[in-house]
Design an enzyme around this catalytic site. Structure first.
Site, PDB file in Angstrom:
ATOM      1  CG  ASP A 157      -1.800   1.203   1.370  1.00 20.30           C
ATOM      2  OD1 ASP A 157      -2.411   1.586   0.351  1.00 20.30           O
ATOM      3  OD2 ASP A 157      -1.901   1.800   2.464  1.00 20.30           O
ATOM      4  CB  SER A 158       0.219   4.812  -0.481  1.00 17.62           C
ATOM      5  OG  SER A 158      -0.935   4.857   0.345  1.00 17.62           O
ATOM      6  CD  GLU A 193       0.280   6.377   6.133  1.00 21.65           C
ATOM      7  OE1 GLU A 193       1.427   6.301   6.588  1.00 21.65           O
ATOM      8  OE2 GLU A 193      -0.307   5.394   5.622  1.00 21.65           O
TER       9      GLU A 193
END
Ligand code: DGL
Length: 282
Positions: free
Chosen positions: A10-11, A152
């Site tokens: 994933d990012s 994040e």
């Protein structure tokens, strides 16, 4: 080959929402997870950039001997899934598309909300999914700029998070949606806050369990399931993680989001003389 790891990427940390369901569905499988946190978020990047990053990570996962790859990112799946399948035609490569089909089956009001990144909404995959399954319902597309970044940063609750979420949810509520699709793998980490804000009559669809079941079916069909006699592996030998940014930040997120304490590997993004990006273990 069947004892080889499954690669997921994933990012950033969002794909861990898929990872934890794969852990649950396939307890004998070793997993290698890559978070491209040097380039998160992917959502506002061009298709060419996302394809280049995805290809470099897939090359790394293949070099590590992965027997299958899960693109645990709707945004990367939207633009890079087909190029990756062409690059590795022998490998099962699964991607994510917003779960419009189950949402269409669930809705009673005939209005479905989809939360995703700009790149996901622009991708062919999303358009094709809506064209195939959602012709008889209204689909409200909600671009959630900044939400993956919030996850994040570990901002999963509190007044600021609620205010941000309400900003995304309001247009879908105003349009009469009774079903919301989480079309980005970061968003399941705020599903409890979303549920609290929209109330119990709204269905909130997280595709992760279905993706893990589909992966199990594909591996079984291809004869790639880990040998049954192996049994569940010890976590330390079973879970490997790598990030293109800070391993200590990633380790903190790992324990916060999925309750796993593990030490991740650093992958440094380098340029070869031919300029194509490659990942190197530090
Ligand atoms: N987790 C990613 C997805 O599923 C994207 C977040 C981002 O990098 O923009 O779309």
């Amino acid at each position: 080959m069947s004892g080889a790891p499954i690669g997921l990427f994933d990012s950033g940390v969002g794909g861990l929402s898929i990872w934890r369901q794969v852990v649950h569905a396939l307890p004998s499988e070793p997993l290698l997870y890559v978070a491209d946190q040097a380039h998160v978020p992917y959502g506002h990047r061009s298709a060419a950039e996302i394809q280049a990053h995805s290809q470099a990570i897939a090359d790394y996962l293949v070099a590590e001997g992965c027997k299958a790859i899960v693109v645990a990112c709707n945004t990367a799946s939207a633009v890079a899934l087909e190029p990756l399948r062409q690059r590795f035609p022998q490998l099962p490569i699964l991607g994510l598309e917003p779960a419009v089909k189950p949402a269409v089956q669930l809705t009673r009001s005939g209005v479905v909300g989809v939360m995703a990144t700009p790149a996901t909404f622009q991708g062919q995959l999303y358009r094709a999914t809506v064209g195939r399954y959602a012709t008889a319902v209204q689909v409200v597309e909600q671009v959630c700029v900044g939400l993956a970044e919030l996850v994040e940063q570990g901002e999963l609750e509190g007044p600021d998070c609620d205010a941000r979420l309400m900003g995304y949810l309001k247009p879908m509520l105003a349009a009469g949606a009774d079903t919301i699709v989480l079309g980005c793998t970061h968003y399941p980490f705020v599903i409890e806050s979303i549920r609290r804000l929209v109330g119990p009559s709204m269905a909130v669809v997280d595709p992760a369990p279905a993706v893990a079941r589909h992966l199990a079916d594909v591996l079984a069909r291809e004869g790639l399931l880990a040998p049954a006699e192996r049994g569940p592996l010890e976590p330390a030998s079973r879970y490997r993680f790598a990030t293109t940014a800070s391993p200590s930040d990633f380790n903190r997120a790992l324990s916060r989001l999925v309750g796993v304490s593990s030490s991740s590997q650093a992958l440094i993004w380098q340029q070869r003389p031919d300029q194509s990006p490659v990942l190197h273990p530090a």
